[in-house]
Write an enzyme that holds these catalytic residues in place. Sequence first.
Site, PDB file in Angstrom:
ATOM      1  N   TYR A 174      -7.827   5.009  -1.581  1.00 14.81           N
ATOM      2  CA  TYR A 174      -8.795   4.000  -2.022  1.00 14.81           C
ATOM      3  C   TYR A 174     -10.174   4.410  -1.538  1.00 14.81           C
ATOM      4  CZ  TYR A 174     -11.491  -0.309  -2.224  1.00 14.81           C
ATOM      5  OH  TYR A 174     -12.470  -1.240  -2.488  1.00 14.81           O
ATOM      6  N   GLU A 206     -15.960   1.491  -7.189  1.00 15.88           N
ATOM      7  CA  GLU A 206     -14.639   1.521  -6.530  1.00 15.88           C
ATOM      8  C   GLU A 206     -13.673   2.414  -7.290  1.00 15.88           C
ATOM      9  OE1 GLU A 206     -12.188  -2.190  -4.915  1.00 15.88           O
ATOM     10  OE2 GLU A 206     -11.605  -1.724  -6.969  1.00 15.88           O
TER      11      GLU A 206
END
Length: 382
Positions: free
Chosen positions: A101, A189
Amino acid sequence: MDLFEYQGKQYFARFGIPISKGGVADTVDEAVARAEDAGYPVVVKAQVKVGGRGKAGGVKLAADAAEVRTHAGAILGLDIKGHVVKRLWIEHASDIAKEYYASFTLDRSAKKHLGMLSAEGGVEIEEVAATNPDAIALLHVDPVDGLSLEAAREWVARATLDPAAREQAAELLVRLYACFTEGDCDLAEVNPLILTPEGRVHALDAKVTLDDNAAFRHPEWEEFAGTDVEDEREARARARGLNYIGLSGSVGIIANGAGLAMSTLDVVNQVGGSAANFLDIGGGANADVMAAALEVINSDPAVLSILVNIFGGITRVDEVAKGVLEALDRVDISSPIVLRLDGTNAEAGRQILAPHLSDRLVAEPTMLDAARRAVALAGGQS
Ligand code: GDP
Ligand code: MN
């Protein structure tokens, strides 16, 4: 403005962030054509501006044209958390060794950019934050200094990314930071950021929120216009040139000045209610503006009462009072209205309104009294 995954990925690509080869499709036939271009196997991905598409059945692997047909047919029209899928992104499927992530956002309290990086990607980051917060390596970046490759290298090591992924991940993070800053994002993101068995690192998903305040220096953002899913109330308000933000409560708010409008929301909250919107009608609160404001608020079915809070400065209260009456002549308002009018020519304004007051049009002397009344008329605590 939030971007769809496919737009986010194309935005990433401009900054040299590696993504998989793919294309968009609005029909099953187009999906097959895009799959042929990308090369099998492919992933068929629902394009909706909401996360958790995978779990909702909106991301499927397909080995051949027949499987693309099946999945594209099933995903088009699928309702994912209230968002109906109208468009697909078809990309060449990747083999995944590891899912990470990575994101950049703004940390307002630190007055810095905040990078988040975790070796535990693929799942929702909120879940990692709740169950295993130490698995997220935070990095504050001073916007004046920017992110150096050295700092990114340290960061990927601290986040315990696999050694094979570290150098490519560090380079990718520097590019993601450039995308975030030069690209004027509020959020950039990547989840998951993957390491393939062959040792390649690239972005498998993209969640990008652009900072609308920077639109003036990004003519290229035009291409994203019209694909944004926006609050219908906000669209209506914008068409009328009003400074409006939709909220989820039941008291419609009209105030002059952003500060007073925000204070009005606070006071409504303080007395146990909740605002249906923020609306600043600005300085020239004439009948046209008032009518437009009342129209927009009236079209919100969640509104049960309307609080008009005007403090006359340059704006004269007698003009506002006339504006309200004229607006009421033009617009059929379904909710009771509470007026708090004070400031320049307040007395004259009150006299104009006096003969028109009723249980549907109420005047209160103070902001607090007006807020209490509006909240009571909306059915008390909401
Ligand atoms: P989200 O659920 O909305 O975040 O959608 P993602 O794009 O993140 O996809 C969800 C999950 O599908 C990912 O975490 C992956 O596990 C899986 N997935 C997506 N693309 C691929 C791919 O190319 N290959 C494989 N094997 N899995 C994929
Ligand atoms: Mn994802």
